[in-house]
Design a protein around this motif. Structure first.
Motif, short mmCIF file in Angstrom:
data_model
loop_
_atom_site.label_atom_id
_atom_site.label_comp_id
_atom_site.label_asym_id
_atom_site.label_seq_id
_atom_site.Cartn_x
_atom_site.Cartn_y
_atom_site.Cartn_z
N TYR A 235 0.85 -1.19 0.00
CA TYR A 235 0.00 0.00 0.00
C TYR A 235 0.89 1.24 0.00
CZ TYR A 235 -4.77 -1.75 0.95
OH TYR A 235 -6.02 -2.32 0.87
N TYR A 236 0.33 2.35 -0.49
CA TYR A 236 1.02 3.62 -0.37
C TYR A 236 0.02 4.73 -0.10
CZ TYR A 236 -0.25 4.45 -5.30
OH TYR A 236 -0.93 4.60 -6.48
N SER A 237 0.53 5.80 0.49
CA SER A 237 -0.31 6.94 0.83
C SER A 237 0.47 8.21 0.48
CB SER A 237 -0.64 6.93 2.32
OG SER A 237 -1.22 8.16 2.72
N GLN A 238 -0.14 9.08 -0.30
CA GLN A 238 0.53 10.31 -0.69
C GLN A 238 0.12 11.49 0.17
OE1 GLN A 238 -0.49 10.14 -4.96
NE2 GLN A 238 1.67 9.80 -5.33
N ILE A 239 -0.97 11.31 0.95
CA ILE A 239 -1.46 12.42 1.76
C ILE A 239 -2.33 11.83 2.87
CG2 ILE A 239 -3.56 12.82 0.44
CD1 ILE A 239 -2.95 15.83 0.68
N VAL A 240 -2.48 12.57 3.93
CA VAL A 240 -3.31 12.11 5.05
C VAL A 240 -4.72 11.81 4.56
CG1 VAL A 240 -4.30 12.80 7.27
CG2 VAL A 240 -1.95 13.38 6.73
N ASN A 241 -5.29 10.73 5.13
CA ASN A 241 -6.67 10.29 4.83
C ASN A 241 -6.85 9.78 3.41
OD1 ASN A 241 -7.70 10.81 7.43
ND2 ASN A 241 -7.95 12.97 6.93
N ASP A 242 -5.76 9.44 2.75
CA ASP A 242 -5.85 8.87 1.41
C ASP A 242 -4.78 7.80 1.26
OD1 ASP A 242 -6.95 8.80 -1.32
OD2 ASP A 242 -4.92 9.44 -1.86
N PHE A 243 -5.12 6.65 0.68
CA PHE A 243 -4.14 5.61 0.41
C PHE A 243 -4.62 4.78 -0.77
CE2 PHE A 243 -6.96 2.63 2.50
CZ PHE A 243 -7.46 3.30 3.61
N GLN A 244 -3.65 4.10 -1.41
CA GLN A 244 -3.93 3.34 -2.62
C GLN A 244 -3.32 1.94 -2.50
OE1 GLN A 244 -5.85 4.71 -4.93
NE2 GLN A 244 -5.86 6.68 -3.87
N LYS A 245 -3.94 0.97 -3.16
CA LYS A 245 -3.39 -0.38 -3.18
C LYS A 245 -2.17 -0.46 -4.08
CE LYS A 245 -7.80 -2.72 -2.37
NZ LYS A 245 -8.79 -3.70 -2.89
N GLY A 246 -1.22 -1.27 -3.64
CA GLY A 246 -0.08 -1.59 -4.47
C GLY A 246 -0.31 -2.90 -5.20
N ASP A 247 0.77 -3.62 -5.48
CA ASP A 247 0.66 -4.85 -6.26
C ASP A 247 0.12 -6.04 -5.49
OD1 ASP A 247 3.79 -3.98 -7.85
OD2 ASP A 247 1.73 -3.64 -8.53
N ILE A 248 0.28 -6.04 -4.15
CA ILE A 248 -0.08 -7.23 -3.37
C ILE A 248 -0.90 -6.85 -2.14
CG2 ILE A 248 1.88 -8.63 -4.18
CD1 ILE A 248 3.27 -7.94 -1.49
N ALA A 249 -1.98 -6.09 -2.32
CA ALA A 249 -2.75 -5.55 -1.21
C ALA A 249 -3.70 -6.56 -0.56
CB ALA A 249 -3.54 -4.34 -1.68
N GLU A 250 -3.99 -7.65 -1.22
CA GLU A 250 -4.97 -8.60 -0.70
C GLU A 250 -4.53 -9.17 0.65
OE1 GLU A 250 -6.03 -11.70 -3.38
OE2 GLU A 250 -7.39 -12.68 -1.96
N GLY A 251 -5.43 -9.08 1.64
CA GLY A 251 -5.11 -9.59 2.97
C GLY A 251 -4.47 -8.57 3.90
#
Lengths: 110, 113
Positions: free
Chosen positions: A47-63
């Motif tokens: 996972y990654y997050s570029q700003i507070v209260n926001d985040f995005q899935k990366g390549d292996i986010a399941e689980g």
């Protein structure tokens, strides 16, 4: 001192349990990242997050799940849905392009 | 997606020797970093080098973006240089963020006294 801290250093989990890995930074960086490393392999983005209260899935986010309620903190929860969670977990942060890493957490499922 | 290949996978050197590590990537990038992972797992950023040449003490790096490769040079190697060296690249097409990195599998370096 400025830097990135991760805790705990070692973590043991029984199957079926959720566990949360801590990542804190005092570098005033906007972006934060979680990676997984398996033996003899490179790092893979969870996972990654570029700003507070926001985040995005990366390549292996399941689980996995994350939250970003504060700029300094980006905790990662490894849920029971993650089939093979034993690995080395690394947290990183960046202001623009250069990433800086914490010391990592070694998670072992018993 | 973009592929990152590092060579050689393993390298054993005598203290004082020089070495060259290579990183090939399959698409245009706007971010390339070299990292050293010590035996305890800590990753240290060595270079941010999407193009050109940089030097830091006994280490230097060159990226030829048009030919899609980067080289890391280690001169007069020391036992403390042992560990795994990773190349990581980033592209705006990967998650829409310039900061996201794709890692190679690394080169494991062992420097013998």
């Amino acid at each position: 001192d400025g830097g990135i801290t991760q805790s705990p250093k070692y973590l043991f989990r029984k199957e079926g349990q959720n566990v949360t890995l801590s990542c804190e930074q005092n570098l005033n960086h906007d972006a934060m990242y979680w990676y997984r490393q398996d033996p003899g392999q490179g790092l893979r983005l969870i996972y990654y997050s570029q700003i507070v209260n926001d985040f995005q899935k990366g390549d292996i986010a399941e689980g996995y799940s994350v939250s970003r309620e504060k700029k300094e903190s980006f905790p990662l929860t490894v849920t029971s849905a993650q089939k093979n969670p034993t690995a080395f977990y690394l947290c990183a942060s960046s202001r623009e392009t250069v990433q800086y890493f914490g010391p990592g957490t070694r998670l072992t499922v018993l | 997606g973009i592929q990152v290949e590092q060579s050689p996978p393993d390298l054993i050197l005598q203290e004082g020797a020089n070495s060259t590590l290579r990183c090939n990537f399959s698409d245009s990038v706007n971010n390339l970093q070299w990292f050293h992972q010590n035996p305890w797992g800590q990753l240290i950023n060595l270079f941010y080098i999407p193009s050109g040449t940089k030097q830091n003490g006994r280490l230097s790096a060159t990226t030829v973006a048009t030919e899609r490769y980067s080289l890391l040079y280690i001169s007069s190697s020391q036992t403390t240089d042992s560990g795994v060296y990773f190349c990581a690249v980033g592209t705006r097409n990967y998650g829409g963020s310039q900061g996201n990195l794709i890692f190679g599998k690394g080169t494991k370096l062992s420097v013998k006294p």
